[in-house]
Design a protein around this motif. Sequence first.
Motif, PDB file in Angstrom:
ATOM      1  N   ASP A  53      70.495  29.262  45.787  1.00 36.73           N
ATOM      2  CA  ASP A  53      70.496  29.671  46.781  1.00 36.73           C
ATOM      3  C   ASP A  53      71.840  29.962  47.016  1.00 36.73           C
ATOM      4  O   ASP A  53      72.770  29.609  48.026  1.00 36.73           O
ATOM      5  CB  ASP A  53      70.167  29.125  48.330  1.00 36.73           C
ATOM      6  CG  ASP A  53      68.155  29.564  47.743  1.00 36.73           C
ATOM      7  OD1 ASP A  53      68.067  30.943  47.031  1.00 36.73           O
ATOM      8  OD2 ASP A  53      67.573  28.536  48.117  1.00 36.73           O
ATOM      9  N   GLU A  57      75.576  37.320  45.833  1.00 34.69           N
ATOM     10  CA  GLU A  57      74.071  37.774  45.286  1.00 34.69           C
ATOM     11  C   GLU A  57      72.892  37.505  43.645  1.00 34.69           C
ATOM     12  O   GLU A  57      72.339  37.520  44.164  1.00 34.69           O
ATOM     13  CB  GLU A  57      74.097  39.183  45.710  1.00 34.69           C
ATOM     14  CG  GLU A  57      75.128  40.205  44.989  1.00 34.69           C
ATOM     15  CD  GLU A  57      74.832  42.033  44.554  1.00 34.69           C
ATOM     16  OE1 GLU A  57      76.114  42.161  43.488  1.00 34.69           O
ATOM     17  OE2 GLU A  57      74.809  42.360  45.081  1.00 34.69           O
ATOM     18  N   GLN A  90      70.657  32.801  43.340  1.00 38.56           N
ATOM     19  CA  GLN A  90      69.566  32.657  43.987  1.00 38.56           C
ATOM     20  C   GLN A  90      69.259  31.129  44.400  1.00 38.56           C
ATOM     21  O   GLN A  90      69.924  30.228  43.559  1.00 38.56           O
ATOM     22  CB  GLN A  90      68.111  33.870  43.876  1.00 38.56           C
ATOM     23  CG  GLN A  90      69.273  35.741  44.569  1.00 38.56           C
ATOM     24  CD  GLN A  90      69.330  35.217  45.922  1.00 38.56           C
ATOM     25  OE1 GLN A  90      68.757  35.086  47.002  1.00 38.56           O
ATOM     26  NE2 GLN A  90      70.807  36.040  45.608  1.00 38.56           N
ATOM     27  N   SER A  91      67.291  30.691  43.765  1.00 41.48           N
ATOM     28  CA  SER A  91      66.793  29.805  44.154  1.00 41.48           C
ATOM     29  C   SER A  91      66.836  29.470  41.976  1.00 41.48           C
ATOM     30  O   SER A  91      66.951  28.287  41.807  1.00 41.48           O
ATOM     31  CB  SER A  91      65.501  30.161  44.227  1.00 41.48           C
ATOM     32  OG  SER A  91      64.463  30.695  43.175  1.00 41.48           O
ATOM     33  N   GLU A 118      67.052  41.932  40.379  1.00 44.89           N
ATOM     34  CA  GLU A 118      66.565  40.188  40.701  1.00 44.89           C
ATOM     35  C   GLU A 118      65.639  40.035  40.517  1.00 44.89           C
ATOM     36  O   GLU A 118      65.515  38.219  40.508  1.00 44.89           O
ATOM     37  CB  GLU A 118      65.762  41.195  42.477  1.00 44.89           C
ATOM     38  CG  GLU A 118      64.661  41.845  42.065  1.00 44.89           C
ATOM     39  CD  GLU A 118      64.747  43.276  41.894  1.00 44.89           C
ATOM     40  OE1 GLU A 118      64.200  43.504  41.919  1.00 44.89           O
ATOM     41  OE2 GLU A 118      65.676  43.402  41.781  1.00 44.89           O
TER      42      GLU A 118
END
Length: 705
Positions: free
Chosen positions: A602, A624, A627-628, A673
């Motif tokens: 993150d 952006e 993330q994980s 994503e």
Amino acid sequence: MFRPLLFACLAACVSTSTQAAEALLMVVMDPLAAPLSCPCVEGYAQRKYEVLADYLERETGRPITVEFGETLGGALKKGDYTKAHIIIGKDSVVRGHAADRLWKVAPLARLTGKDGKTTQTGLIVVRSTDPAKSVKDLDGYRILYGPPSCDEKFAAPRKLLAAAGIEVVAAEAAETTVACSDGACKIIEWGDSEKAAAVISSYAAPLLEGCGTIQKGELRVVGETEPVPFVAAFATEHLSKELQAKFKKALLDMVTDPETLAAMETLQGFVDVEIELDFDFPVETDDIKNDIKSRKQFPVGDPTEGFETDAPQAWNGWRGPNRDGHAAWLPDKLPEKIPRVWTVPLVHPGLGGIAATEQFVLLGDRDATNTADTWRCLDAATGDELWTIAYPAPGQLDYDNFPRATPLVDGEHVFLFGAFGDLTCAELATGAIVWQTNIRTAFGPTDESVWGTCSSPLIVGDKLIVNPGSPAASLVALDKTTGFPVWQTPGDTAAYGSFIVAKLGGREQIIGHDRSTLGGWDPATGERLWSYTPPSGGDFNVPTPVVVGERLSIVTEGNSARVFDFADDGTIVAEPVGHYRDLAPDMSTPVVVGNRIFCVCDGLYVLDVTADGSFAEVYVAHDEAFQSYAPIIASVDRVLVFGLGGELILIDASDDEFRPLGRQHLFSGVARESEVYSHPAIFGTRLYVRGEHELVCVDLRDAIE
């Protein structure tokens, strides 16, 4: 006076109408056609040729009758036919059966499978309890071949056996069986009373277990042949040249019809036959226009050009040659446009990492039915497939069934570890299997395999380290040349991270996690040297431990980032000298550059490990792309992060702020994503990255200028 002319016109119209309505006969001999197979394996071997016939009727304007048969004669007898216009089936079988009837046939197109390939192989199998480990061990064995018309079960395995030094009987004296199931069942039935092996088609392997013909684990593959052409569509001499051209165009255009593609269980539909091949065995793999349609190739130079130091090391396994995510070189900046060297389409996204040498690129995959592991070796220069190893591995795991482990290259061999415990040693250049075992079967862990066997095997000297996680064999060392156990150590069930070997506290040791603890083991004996239980339980223990100078750093989701010292006897000092609570990844493994740690969870965390072992935050980049999870590759001064959607982000390792030196998306049409779970590989200037539906090789050489 007009009546004769009227009758003549009517007769002409009737004649034309009758000719237009005459149905063409399409004979289907494809063993994966629904009427010729069985519905035991979901989504596999259920090709609906009636849907293809409807499509061809629409495209050509000619009605088509479909007849199915395992033989050409059997299909013709069903309707007392004297001729067929189109035949679709195994390449060698169609040619052989047509020749028996003195028919001339011409290939129109080849059908790709769900894996995008137009080829198949033959598998030489023995009973799982048989002592034979490779083809070389089959001297004196009774070999059950398939029919001589099936290249993958007759000509190809005979060539493979001869190359291994096994005496091969004359073709007319060879013992054959009609079906794959016949040979497989016979050697099982014979048991220890007969030293025997059978040859089956690679496409049949998942069907034998899926249909219950044999039980899982009853057979073991000891050899795989070179690829030979699989299913092709042929025009017979009874189809006019004009209609041949129409049908060929319709077959090649099928790639634009999703409904027909799905019904035919194919990735790219039919692909063109660039040249007429000489089908006297052996046949060169994919010597057809499939290469043009499925791979976009771009000319590039030597991947080692531009190196002033020694030649780069092979990216031989999980996180590279030293398991630390380090490459010999990364560019100072990203070029404005990164050229693709080649692209290979993939059916599955995949989880396991990539291994790459100067000549070979290796990755784990699954077959179209998702019931078998398929390991692929590609030519590093072109992306062409050199060999595959496939074996049945049915089951259902969380996060799907793909292999989690990265192939491990060791000299002339490669070790392949599937998610269901299947472990294979194979020759790197040929794919010939040296030995195979299943560590869950061999060592009997009692836990439920929710995520599967995930740890990438580790080589220490002449030992291959794996973690079955059984009470009597928590960690095991196998002789890498034979697969036989050298030592095994009792302990807890297996975790999901990979092990490293490091010298800490003056002692070389294997370091990694079991389900509940961190530990160190003596490589020579397997003795557990120390154990560390974290204060908070419940970690999945996925990230790999990393060495920072003379210390060890661990990151987990429940206990966050820590740094440990070691005593002079090589045991860990239980109280961490450094603890940073904000970095707590469940999957990402850090990369260390100097005294800095880079890790994504993150956000991109950049931490300094100070002289006393404590952490000092340099910066946290909340971009952006982070993330994980994200894999990272580093050099001595650069860090390359693979963010969401396969975005490449290059940063200066010494920078105290997040100021990218370049960023580019490798994949078009990929959701931003989506995470890249497969760890990329780099050799020289070439970078290999696996996305959701393709493996790409890109060249970073432009950044050298």
